[in-house]
Motif scaffolding. Structure first.
Motif, PDB file in Angstrom:
ATOM      1  N   ILE A 121       0.822  -1.294  -0.103  1.00 21.16           N
ATOM      2  CA  ILE A 121       0.056  -0.057   0.011  1.00 21.16           C
ATOM      3  C   ILE A 121       0.801   1.279  -0.121  1.00 21.16           C
ATOM      4  O   ILE A 121       0.425   2.316  -0.764  1.00 21.16           O
ATOM      5  CB  ILE A 121      -1.183   0.014   1.117  1.00 21.16           C
ATOM      6  N   PRO A 122       1.869   1.385   0.840  1.00 22.47           N
ATOM      7  CA  PRO A 122       2.705   2.832   0.677  1.00 22.47           C
ATOM      8  C   PRO A 122       3.049   3.244  -0.665  1.00 22.47           C
ATOM      9  O   PRO A 122       3.260   2.701  -1.516  1.00 22.47           O
ATOM     10  CB  PRO A 122       3.775   2.164   1.471  1.00 22.47           C
ATOM     11  N   GLY A 123       2.557   4.347  -0.751  1.00 21.56           N
ATOM     12  CA  GLY A 123       2.882   5.217  -1.943  1.00 21.56           C
ATOM     13  C   GLY A 123       1.901   5.005  -3.140  1.00 21.56           C
ATOM     14  O   GLY A 123       2.079   5.422  -4.091  1.00 21.56           O
ATOM     15  N   LYS A 124       0.888   3.982  -3.077  1.00 21.36           N
ATOM     16  CA  LYS A 124      -0.068   3.868  -3.837  1.00 21.36           C
ATOM     17  C   LYS A 124      -1.437   4.412  -3.691  1.00 21.36           C
ATOM     18  O   LYS A 124      -1.521   5.231  -2.735  1.00 21.36           O
ATOM     19  CB  LYS A 124      -0.560   2.151  -3.636  1.00 21.36           C
ATOM     20  N   ILE A 125      -2.087   4.676  -5.116  1.00 23.67           N
ATOM     21  CA  ILE A 125      -3.668   4.963  -5.013  1.00 23.67           C
ATOM     22  C   ILE A 125      -4.173   3.622  -4.839  1.00 23.67           C
ATOM     23  O   ILE A 125      -4.363   2.943  -5.639  1.00 23.67           O
ATOM     24  CB  ILE A 125      -3.832   5.903  -6.178  1.00 23.67           C
ATOM     25  N   VAL A 126      -4.845   3.542  -3.609  1.00 21.96           N
ATOM     26  CA  VAL A 126      -5.634   2.397  -3.443  1.00 21.96           C
ATOM     27  C   VAL A 126      -7.194   2.475  -3.775  1.00 21.96           C
ATOM     28  O   VAL A 126      -7.644   3.698  -3.703  1.00 21.96           O
ATOM     29  CB  VAL A 126      -5.798   1.983  -1.913  1.00 21.96           C
ATOM     30  N   MET A 127      -7.566   1.494  -4.294  1.00 25.30           N
ATOM     31  CA  MET A 127      -9.248   1.810  -4.767  1.00 25.30           C
ATOM     32  C   MET A 127     -10.006   0.616  -4.078  1.00 25.30           C
ATOM     33  O   MET A 127      -9.606  -0.560  -4.162  1.00 25.30           O
ATOM     34  CB  MET A 127      -9.229   1.419  -6.288  1.00 25.30           C
ATOM     35  N   VAL A 128     -11.187   1.204  -3.638  1.00 22.00           N
ATOM     36  CA  VAL A 128     -12.067   0.141  -2.665  1.00 22.00           C
ATOM     37  C   VAL A 128     -13.382   0.051  -3.384  1.00 22.00           C
ATOM     38  O   VAL A 128     -13.698   1.040  -4.323  1.00 22.00           O
ATOM     39  CB  VAL A 128     -11.909   0.400  -1.297  1.00 22.00           C
TER      40      VAL A 128
END
Length: 419
Positions: A121-128
């Motif tokens: 996760i660090p540094g990413k654009i997360v999608m939920v």
């Protein structure tokens, strides 16, 4: 059934009258806090309160940091394709050049999903994924956003659970001290940006902040004692739609329930206080400011809060009774006495203004339609489809009748000890 209660129910049951108020409220627009639409709705509500009671409502100022949404966009770096997105309320803005980072799709976005991918996760654009909100097992958007921040994500996307180009909106939960850029997207956009394996995205969000002043409306109808029943609903909504279910229905039902009980106000053992709170969609800020400002004696004097939020869009009504067993039993018995069906969900839920009363120990319940019914029209809340065409007039009239009956019973009971 008591003849006086029967008269109250008869007065509250006019579908044409409650729909007229709903239409007028929806005509003001989505009522996003701090906009002319919200002001227009508040002025309409103030006018109707005076027409119904002959009294002017008190205007209680709410002063905080406002947030104004600017343009937002999403680009897939590999092919330059751009997609629309809707910045979530209070999202931080990105740098002018945008936030560039890899997309990490976490599916539903449960706590287990975040734990399983903690190293990625660090540094990413997360999608939920957004979820049907009115159910026992929903995972709220703000919890997912908090987990994204805690795990070091650079950005946050929440995709609609519905097809039909229906992006979602809502509050991010960001504060000036803590937040990452956040936006809502449609299911179709989610599918497009996640094709072809790992994708690098550019998220652009523009927003401005400035001091803001808005107002709650409070109106008191005294009873024979210094005790109070509070009937509440939130004014504000979102810009994508008319915010008809959430919460035009609650506002219209309060007005018409009030009109039904006012002719018998001389019978009130305890007073009725109407609270139209704003900035609810921003982490319940308007009601929090109001209840937090009370002293202990004023809070103790409130025997019950009945909060209306999204009371039509389905024929079934549930009382979210916030852990107050006595209040739940009383409400269910009162509904049965008037011939109305009411179900209950006891665990405390933080999804509307009743929460701010409950956390101070005041018996409080939210009336909501469509609880645990994923097929109800409430599925369209927070999307461009939350419009008055999703509301059956008969459902709204029944919710108004139920509300009027509960308010009348609470205000006229000899004793009301529900703590």
């Amino acid at each position: 059934m008591d003849a006086r209660l029967q008269k109250v129910l008869e007065r509250a049951g006019d579908a044409g009258e409650v729909m007229a108020d709903l239409d007028a409220i929806c005509d003001t627009g989505g009522r996003f806090a701090g906009t002319e639409s919200e002001v227009a709705a508040r002025e309409y509500l103030a006018k109707r309160l005076q027409e119904i009671t002959g009294k002017a409502a008190e205007r209680v100022a709410i002063e905080d940091t406002g947030w104004v949404r600017g343009e937002a966009s999403l680009e897939v770096i590999a092919n330059g394709e751009t997609y629309p997105c809707v910045s979530l309320v209070r999202s931080p803005k990105t740098e002018r050049a945008g936030l560039v980072a890899e997309l990490l799709d976490l599916g539903r976005g449960t706590e287990a999903d975040f734990e399983a991918h903690a190293r990625e996760i660090p540094g990413k654009i997360v999608m939920v994924r957004h979820e049907y909100m009115f159910t026992t097992d929903t995972v709220h958007r703000r919890r997912k956003y908090d987990w994204a921040i805690e795990k070091g994500a650079a950005g946050f996307l929440i995709a609609s659970h519905l097809t039909g180009d229906l992006p979602v909106t809502g509050s991010s939960g960001a504060t000036p001290e803590r937040g990452i850029p956040a936006a809502g997207i449609s299911a179709e956009t989610a599918a497009a940006i996640s094709q072809g394996g790992v994708q690098e995205l550019k998220l652009r969000i523009d927003a401005t902040t400035a001091p803001r002043r808005t107002e709650n409306l409070i109106l008191d109808i005294p009873g024979r004692t210094d005790e109070w029943v509070v009937l509440s609903a939130h004014i504000d909504g979102h810009h994508l739609s008319e915010s008809a279910m959430d919460n035009g229905t609650g506002l219209a039902a309060v007005l018409n329930a009030l009109a039904a009980v006012v002719p018998d106000a001389k019978l009130f053992q305890r007073g009725l206080r109407v609270g139209f709170f704003t900035v609810e969609e921003w982490a319940l800020a308007g009601s929090a400011a109001y209840v937090d400002a009370m002293d202990d004696a004023a809070r103790d004097a409130i025997k019950l809060n009945i909060n209306l939020d999204s009371v039509a869009g389905d024929s079934e009504i549930t009382a979210l009774t916030s852990g107050f067993e006595k209040a739940e039993a009383w409400m269910l018995a009162a509904a049965e006495n008037m011939g109305h069906q009411l179900s209950a969900h006891r665990p405390l839920m933080r999804n509307s203004d009743h929460y701010n009363f409950a956390r101070h120990g005041i018996p409080a319940a939210r009336l909501v339609a469509g609880f645990d019914n994923h097929k109800s029209n409430l599925t369209y809340v927070l999307t461009p489809a939350d419009n008055r065409d999703k509301i059956d007039a008969a459902d709204l009239a029944r919710a108004t009748q139920l509300t009027a009956g509960l308010v009348f019973a609470a205000c006229t009971a000899e004793k009301l000890e529900l703590r």
